[in-house]
Design a protein around this motif. Structure first.
Motif, mmCIF file in Angstrom:
data_model
loop_
_atom_site.group_PDB
_atom_site.id
_atom_site.type_symbol
_atom_site.label_atom_id
_atom_site.label_comp_id
_atom_site.label_asym_id
_atom_site.label_seq_id
_atom_site.Cartn_x
_atom_site.Cartn_y
_atom_site.Cartn_z
ATOM 1 N N SER A 23 0.821 -1.214 0.000
ATOM 2 C CA SER A 23 0.000 0.000 0.000
ATOM 3 C C SER A 23 0.856 1.265 0.000
ATOM 4 N N SER A 329 -3.788 -5.972 -1.174
ATOM 5 C CA SER A 329 -3.544 -4.540 -1.325
ATOM 6 C C SER A 329 -3.680 -4.108 -2.783
ATOM 7 N N TYR A 332 -7.352 -4.129 -3.748
ATOM 8 C CA TYR A 332 -8.021 -2.943 -3.203
ATOM 9 C C TYR A 332 -7.716 -1.717 -4.051
ATOM 10 N N LYS A 336 -10.508 0.263 -6.144
ATOM 11 C CA LYS A 336 -10.747 1.635 -5.732
ATOM 12 C C LYS A 336 -10.631 2.599 -6.900
#
Length: 343
Positions: A23, A329, A332, A336
Motif C-alpha cells: 500500500s 492490497s 483494493y 478503488k
C-alpha cells in the motif's frame, strides 16, 4: 511461549505486513518483480550448491543432496507460476530476454530440488491462477485429470517398487512411494531409524492429538494445551546431538494448531482458508482483479496441502501470507481506482 505466540499469529501478521508494504509503494507491480528477482537469486544459489555437492560426491544420495543444497523454496514456486502461466504474465510487464533466462534458471533449480511438495504446489497454484480450482464444469475436469495423473504415477511407482537408500532418481521415487504412510501410518520401531523417519510426521501428529485429551474435562479439545506447551514424544528422539523428547513445532500444521489452540483454533484456520478459496467466486469487471482472486483461491488449496506436509504457513521458510497481503492490497487499489492495469 513467545515463539508459539508469533507462530500462531503468523498468518495475520504476515498478511498485514504484505498489505501495508504494498500500500506504501506506488509501483504495484513491485510485488511480482520482487518475487521473481528473489526467486532468481535463490535459484542460482541452489544450483551452485547442487553442483558443489555433485562434484564432491561420486554417488548421489538424494537426502544428502537436499540437506546440503536445500529442500525447496516457496518464492521459486510462485515465480514459476507467474512466469509460466498465461494469467500470471497478465499481472505484470517483464522484459522478454531476461524472462527467458530467469525462467530457465528457475526450472533447472526446481528440478534439482527433487521435491514432492514443490511439484504438487506448482500444479495447484497453476490450476488456481488459471481459474480451474473453482467448482465449475471446466474446473472439475481439470481437477479430475490432475488426480488421475497423480494416481497413475503412484500406481507406476508402486509397480517398480523403488527401495530406500538407493542413489539418484530411484531414491526420489521411494520418497513418493512412502508419502501416504509418512502422513497417516504412526506405528514405528524406536530402535529402527529407517522406520522412524519414514513415519515421523504421522507419529508426532498422533502424539499431539493424544495429548490434547489429557486435560481437565477434555478442555484441550476446545482450547488446546496453550502456547508454550510441548509435545511429549515418549522417547528421546535423535533430532539433534543431545536428543529431544519434547518438541514445540510439528510437520503436520493441523495437529500443531489443534495442540496449541484446540479445535476452536483449527476451525478458525479452516475458515481463513475457506475465505481465501471463496475469492474465486467474487465477480469483478477488472480483469486483473479476477486473476488475483483466482490466485488467492489457489493459495488456499496450496495451504490445505502444505499444512498437512510441512506445516504450511507455520513453516518458518514460508512467506506466502506476505504475498496474500500484497495481493489484497493490489486488489483494493485496482477496485478503488477502477483500473484495468497496474500502471
Amino acid at each position: 511461549m513467545i515463539k508459539d505466540f508469533f507462530f500462531l499469529a503468523k498468518p495475520i501478521l504476515y498478511t498485514l505486513i504484505g498489505f501495508f508494504l504494498i500500500s506504501k509503494i506506488d509501483d504495484k507491480e513491485y510485488l511480482f518483480k520482487v518475487i521473481i528477482y528473489l526467486a532468481f537469486f535463490f535459484a542460482i544459489l541452489h544450483i551452485y550448491k547442487t553442483i558443489e555437492f555433485i562434484s564432491a560426491n561420486d554417488e548421489i544420495d538424494i537426502n544428502h543432496l537436499r540437506n546440503h543444497a536445500g529442500r525447496g523454496n516457496v518464492l521459486e514456486v510462485f515465480a514459476l507460476v507467474l512466469l509460466l502461466s498465461k494469467k500470471g504474465r497478465e499481472l505484470f510487464s517483464f522484459k522478454a530476454k531476461f524472462k527467458r533466462l530467469i525462467t530457465a534458471v528457475l526450472i533447472l533449480s526446481f528440478i534439482c530440488y527433487l521435491s514432492r511438495t514443490n511439484t504438487v504446489s506448482v500444479i495447484i497454484l497453476f490450476l488456481g491462477i488459471s481459474g480451474y480450482l473453482a467448482i465449475t464444469r471446466k474446473g472439475l475436469i481439470y481437477m479430475f485429470n490432475f488426480f488421475l495423473v497423480i494416481t497413475a504415477l503412484y500406481v507406476y511407482i508402486l509397480s517398480i517398487n523403488p527401495q530406500r537408500g538407493t542413489p539418484g532418481i530411484e531414491g526420489f521415487l521411494y520418497k513418493i512411494k512412502i508419502a501416504p504412510s509418512e502422513i497417516f501410518d504412526s506405528k514405528i520401531d524406536f530402535e529402527d531409524h529407517v522406520d522412524l523417519w519414514d513415519h515421523w510426521r504421522a507419529y508426532e501428529a498422533q502424539k499431539a492429538l493424544e495429548q490434547i485429551h489429557d486435560t481437565p474435562l477434555y478442555s484441550g479439545l476446545f482450547f488446546g494445551k496453550g502456547i508454550g506447551s510441548l509435545v511429549d514424544l515418549e522417547f528421546v528422539a535423535p533430532l539433534n546431538e543431545e536428543g529431544m523428547q519434547y518438541i514445540s513445532v510439528l510437520h503436520n500444521g493441523y495437529s500443531f494448531i489443534a495442540f496449541k489452540s484446540g479445535f476452536i483454533g483449527l476451525i478458525l484456520f479452516l475458515l481463513f482458508l475457506l475465505t481465501l478459496y471463496k475469492q474465486a467466486y467474487v465477480p469483478s469487471d477488472v480483469p486483473r482483479v479476477i486473476i488475483i482472486n483466482y490466485l488467492l483461491s489457489g493459495i488456499a488449496i496450496y495451504y490445505m496441502f502444505t499444512t498437512l506436509i510441512v506445516s504450511g504457513t507455520y513453516n518458518p521458510r514460508d512467506f506466502a501470507c506476505i504475498i496474500i497481503g500484497g495481493l489484497l492490497s493490489i486488489r483494493y487499489y485496482l477496485n478503488k481506482n477502477g483500473l484495468k492495469k497496474l500502471n
